[in-house]
Design a protein around this motif. Structure first.
Motif, mmCIF file in Angstrom:
data_model
loop_
_atom_site.group_PDB
_atom_site.id
_atom_site.type_symbol
_atom_site.label_atom_id
_atom_site.label_comp_id
_atom_site.label_asym_id
_atom_site.label_seq_id
_atom_site.Cartn_x
_atom_site.Cartn_y
_atom_site.Cartn_z
ATOM 1 N N MET A 1 0.837 -1.199 0.000
ATOM 2 C CA MET A 1 0.000 0.000 0.000
ATOM 3 C C MET A 1 0.876 1.254 0.000
ATOM 4 S SD MET A 1 -2.904 1.174 2.791
ATOM 5 C CE MET A 1 -3.791 -0.378 2.614
ATOM 6 N N SER A 2 0.572 2.208 -0.857
ATOM 7 C CA SER A 2 1.359 3.431 -0.946
ATOM 8 C C SER A 2 1.090 4.334 0.254
ATOM 9 C CB SER A 2 1.021 4.187 -2.229
ATOM 10 O OG SER A 2 -0.284 4.734 -2.148
ATOM 11 N N ARG A 3 1.979 5.315 0.441
ATOM 12 C CA ARG A 3 1.784 6.271 1.535
ATOM 13 C C ARG A 3 0.493 7.055 1.334
ATOM 14 N NH1 ARG A 3 8.154 7.859 1.878
ATOM 15 N NH2 ARG A 3 7.919 7.632 -0.358
ATOM 16 N N ALA A 4 0.196 7.411 0.103
ATOM 17 C CA ALA A 4 -1.033 8.149 -0.174
ATOM 18 C C ALA A 4 -2.265 7.334 0.214
ATOM 19 C CB ALA A 4 -1.099 8.516 -1.650
ATOM 20 N N GLN A 5 -2.248 6.044 -0.069
ATOM 21 C CA GLN A 5 -3.379 5.189 0.280
ATOM 22 C C GLN A 5 -3.501 5.006 1.795
ATOM 23 O OE1 GLN A 5 -2.007 2.004 -2.238
ATOM 24 N NE2 GLN A 5 -3.613 2.372 -3.768
ATOM 25 N N ARG A 6 -2.360 4.910 2.489
ATOM 26 C CA ARG A 6 -2.401 4.805 3.952
ATOM 27 C C ARG A 6 -2.973 6.075 4.565
ATOM 28 N NH1 ARG A 6 1.920 4.753 6.623
ATOM 29 N NH2 ARG A 6 3.551 5.002 5.044
ATOM 30 N N LEU A 7 -2.598 7.225 4.015
ATOM 31 C CA LEU A 7 -3.156 8.494 4.491
ATOM 32 C C LEU A 7 -4.663 8.518 4.266
ATOM 33 C CD1 LEU A 7 -2.920 11.434 5.490
ATOM 34 C CD2 LEU A 7 -2.464 12.094 3.125
ATOM 35 N N HIS A 8 -5.099 8.092 3.093
ATOM 36 C CA HIS A 8 -6.527 8.084 2.775
ATOM 37 C C HIS A 8 -7.297 7.203 3.759
ATOM 38 C CE1 HIS A 8 -10.203 6.850 0.566
ATOM 39 N NE2 HIS A 8 -10.166 8.098 0.117
ATOM 40 N N GLU A 9 -6.750 6.052 4.100
ATOM 41 C CA GLU A 9 -7.416 5.155 5.045
ATOM 42 C C GLU A 9 -7.588 5.802 6.412
ATOM 43 O OE1 GLU A 9 -5.927 1.250 5.556
ATOM 44 O OE2 GLU A 9 -6.821 0.522 3.683
ATOM 45 N N LEU A 10 -6.572 6.524 6.863
ATOM 46 C CA LEU A 10 -6.663 7.217 8.142
ATOM 47 C C LEU A 10 -7.734 8.303 8.076
ATOM 48 C CD1 LEU A 10 -3.652 8.402 10.305
ATOM 49 C CD2 LEU A 10 -5.669 9.821 10.032
ATOM 50 N N LEU A 11 -7.779 9.037 6.975
ATOM 51 C CA LEU A 11 -8.731 10.134 6.841
ATOM 52 C C LEU A 11 -10.176 9.643 6.781
ATOM 53 C CD1 LEU A 11 -6.793 12.275 4.204
ATOM 54 C CD2 LEU A 11 -7.215 12.907 6.580
ATOM 55 N N VAL A 12 -10.395 8.489 6.212
ATOM 56 C CA VAL A 12 -11.757 7.961 6.074
ATOM 57 C C VAL A 12 -12.456 7.846 7.425
ATOM 58 C CG1 VAL A 12 -13.037 5.845 5.524
ATOM 59 C CG2 VAL A 12 -11.412 6.783 3.879
ATOM 60 N N ASP A 13 -11.702 7.585 8.482
ATOM 61 C CA ASP A 13 -12.284 7.415 9.813
ATOM 62 C C ASP A 13 -12.448 8.732 10.573
ATOM 63 O OD1 ASP A 13 -12.434 4.653 9.510
ATOM 64 O OD2 ASP A 13 -10.385 4.356 10.232
ATOM 65 N N GLY A 14 -12.086 9.858 9.964
ATOM 66 C CA GLY A 14 -12.160 11.133 10.656
ATOM 67 C C GLY A 14 -13.455 11.878 10.382
ATOM 68 N N SER A 15 -13.846 12.733 11.331
ATOM 69 C CA SER A 15 -15.033 13.574 11.161
ATOM 70 C C SER A 15 -14.650 15.005 10.801
ATOM 71 C CB SER A 15 -15.862 13.594 12.446
ATOM 72 O OG SER A 15 -15.129 14.210 13.503
ATOM 73 N N GLU A 16 -13.448 15.441 11.237
ATOM 74 C CA GLU A 16 -12.926 16.757 10.899
ATOM 75 C C GLU A 16 -11.404 16.703 10.943
ATOM 76 O OE1 GLU A 16 -13.717 19.958 13.575
ATOM 77 O OE2 GLU A 16 -12.794 18.972 15.293
ATOM 78 N N ILE A 17 -10.773 17.684 10.326
ATOM 79 C CA ILE A 17 -9.309 17.745 10.372
ATOM 80 C C ILE A 17 -8.880 19.189 10.587
ATOM 81 C CG2 ILE A 17 -9.146 17.900 7.845
ATOM 82 C CD1 ILE A 17 -6.468 16.353 8.091
ATOM 83 N N ASN A 18 -7.980 19.380 11.550
ATOM 84 C CA ASN A 18 -7.367 20.667 11.827
ATOM 85 C C ASN A 18 -5.952 20.630 11.269
ATOM 86 O OD1 ASN A 18 -9.428 22.002 13.736
ATOM 87 N ND2 ASN A 18 -9.131 19.983 14.678
ATOM 88 N N ILE A 19 -5.710 21.385 10.213
ATOM 89 C CA ILE A 19 -4.407 21.405 9.565
ATOM 90 C C ILE A 19 -3.663 22.638 10.072
ATOM 91 C CG2 ILE A 19 -3.167 21.365 7.380
ATOM 92 C CD1 ILE A 19 -5.855 20.419 6.094
ATOM 93 N N VAL A 20 -2.644 22.423 10.882
ATOM 94 C CA VAL A 20 -1.927 23.522 11.510
ATOM 95 C C VAL A 20 -0.682 23.855 10.697
ATOM 96 C CG1 VAL A 20 -0.735 24.316 13.586
ATOM 97 C CG2 VAL A 20 -2.792 22.911 13.793
ATOM 98 N N CYS A 21 -0.613 25.086 10.233
ATOM 99 C CA CYS A 21 0.574 25.564 9.530
ATOM 100 C C CYS A 21 1.633 25.980 10.549
ATOM 101 C CB CYS A 21 0.229 26.770 8.656
ATOM 102 S SG CYS A 21 -0.944 26.412 7.334
ATOM 103 N N HIS A 22 2.874 26.069 10.107
ATOM 104 C CA HIS A 22 3.904 26.585 10.998
ATOM 105 C C HIS A 22 3.752 28.093 11.133
ATOM 106 C CE1 HIS A 22 6.089 28.022 7.467
ATOM 107 N NE2 HIS A 22 6.216 26.800 7.001
ATOM 108 N N ASN A 23 4.459 28.674 12.090
ATOM 109 C CA ASN A 23 4.388 30.111 12.304
ATOM 110 C C ASN A 23 4.757 30.857 11.024
ATOM 111 O OD1 ASN A 23 3.774 29.610 14.989
ATOM 112 N ND2 ASN A 23 5.884 29.871 15.691
ATOM 113 N N ASN A 24 4.033 31.932 10.730
ATOM 114 C CA ASN A 24 4.308 32.762 9.559
ATOM 115 C C ASN A 24 4.394 31.913 8.287
ATOM 116 O OD1 ASN A 24 4.824 34.990 11.480
ATOM 117 N ND2 ASN A 24 6.731 33.864 11.889
ATOM 118 N N PRO A 25 3.326 31.232 7.925
ATOM 119 C CA PRO A 25 3.388 30.241 6.838
ATOM 120 C C PRO A 25 3.745 30.842 5.483
ATOM 121 C CG PRO A 25 1.114 30.703 7.429
ATOM 122 C CD PRO A 25 1.969 31.348 8.478
ATOM 123 N N ASP A 26 4.488 30.054 4.700
ATOM 124 C CA ASP A 26 4.906 30.438 3.361
ATOM 125 C C ASP A 26 4.090 29.643 2.343
ATOM 126 O OD1 ASP A 26 5.914 27.903 3.659
ATOM 127 O OD2 ASP A 26 8.008 28.447 3.340
#
Length: 339
Positions: free
Chosen positions: A1-26
């Motif tokens: 299984m590719s990394r992209a597919q493993r990520l997709h499997e993890l996301l399927v079980d989520g209800s929301e996602i908080n994507i935190v950028c680093h300080n002063n994002p570029d």
């Protein structure tokens, strides 16, 4: 299984996602967050939030957010407290709580996607590739593997981020960046791409760069300078990029006081110098610093100079001497060779 597919499997079980950028994002961080949000939506997560701390002050970064209409929210620590088990926390373009972000140390992280040097990364899903030139390259790979249509906004964001992070493929670019760019090319808005590449520059930015030029100190192929006090944090990397073109200079480090912190930006194509290690070793006891062998940055709270903060001129003199002395020592330069 590719990394992209493993990520997709993890996301399927989520209800929301908080994507935190680093300080002063570029752009690399912002485009990666945008792409992860799109991937999460395809996996069935309707609620995704892109969160950031600090400032988006670089004129190019402001144009990036505005022209691409990226929905950003200010990071509030309370948003991560008492989250349900299916509420996911993700870091893109950084990897460790408390390091270049305002997430409390020890906070459990679900997803980390990063290309910067880092140690002790702990998350349910980790894709950490120091040999890749941009985080956006990794996210482009996911979009491609998962067969997600890269609409014009997403494609433009990712391609511009890759170009900006690699200085138009001149810094740290790998075959993966060229492959990603080739894949994205037919989907981008060329007019927006051109506008992003030539943003207007503020007078304060020009003043800071001029100050850096005036204050430069060279020792052999090393140039160290400062911009004094400025409100334009992103003038430092711009000054570093410009001064790195000076004949005979191989390593440039620029620092300055921005609000209540000292910021540093470094560039070095010299294979003998790893500026990420130089900054980390010089300042890890007083702040956060590090990066790649050819590009690095850092931030030091002014609190360590608390006795001098009431006197602006004296503070600047002390900061200049202390920071310069640490850099001279870290680079192994002789004090009497400065000019």
């Amino acid at each position: 299984m590719s990394r992209a597919q493993r990520l997709h499997e993890l996301l399927v079980d989520g209800s929301e996602i908080n994507i935190v950028c680093h300080n002063n994002p570029d752009p690399d961080c912002l485009a990666s967050a945008l792409a992860l949000g799109r991937i999460a939506a395809v996996a069935g997560i309707d609620a995704h939030h892109i969160l950031y701390s600090g400032d988006i002050s670089h004129q190019q970064n402001r144009a990036f957010v505005n022209l691409l209409d990226i929905d950003l929210k200010r990071f509030e620590p309370a948003a991560l407290r008492d989250r349900p088990a299916d509420s996911l926390l993700a870091f893109v373009d950084h990897s460790v709580p408390g390091a270049n972000n305002r997430v409390s140390k020890g906070t459990p992280v679900d997803i980390v996607i990063d290309h910067h040097p880092a140690e002790e990364i702990d998350a349910r899903f980790v894709d950490h590739r120091e040999d890749v030139g941009a985080a956006a390259t990794i996210l482009t790979e996911y979009v491609r593997v998962l067969d997600i249509d890269p609409d014009t906004v997403l494609a433009t964001a990712l391609l511009f981020a890759i170009r900006r992070e690699t200085l138009n493929f001149l810094r740290g670019a790998t075959r993966e960046e060229y492959d990603a760019a080739g894949y994205l090319h037919d989907h981008v808005d060329q007019d927006v791409l051109r506008r992003l590449s030539t943003p207007s520059v503020t007078g304060a930015t020009l003043d800071a760069i001029a100050t850096a030029i005036s204050n430069r100190m060279t020792t052999g192929a090393v140039l160290i300078t400062h911009v004094g006090r400025t409100t334009e944090r992103d003038a430092l990397p711009q000054a570093a990029d410009y001064l790195a073109t000076l004949e005979g200079v191989e390593t440039v480090i620029v620092f300055g006081i921005v609000h209540d912190s000292i910021h540093l930006s470094a560039r070095s194509p010299d294979p003998r110098v790893h500026v990420g290690d130089v900054l980390r070793e010089a300042f890890e006891d007083v702040g956060s610093a590090g990066g790649h062998h050819d590009s690095a940055g850092g931030e030091i709270p002014l609190g360590i100079f608390a006795d001098y903060t009431a006197d602006g001129e004296r503070l600047l003199d002390i900061v200049e001497r202390v920071i310069t002395d640490r850099l001279v020592a870290g680079l192994g330069l002789a004090d009497d060779s400065r000019k």
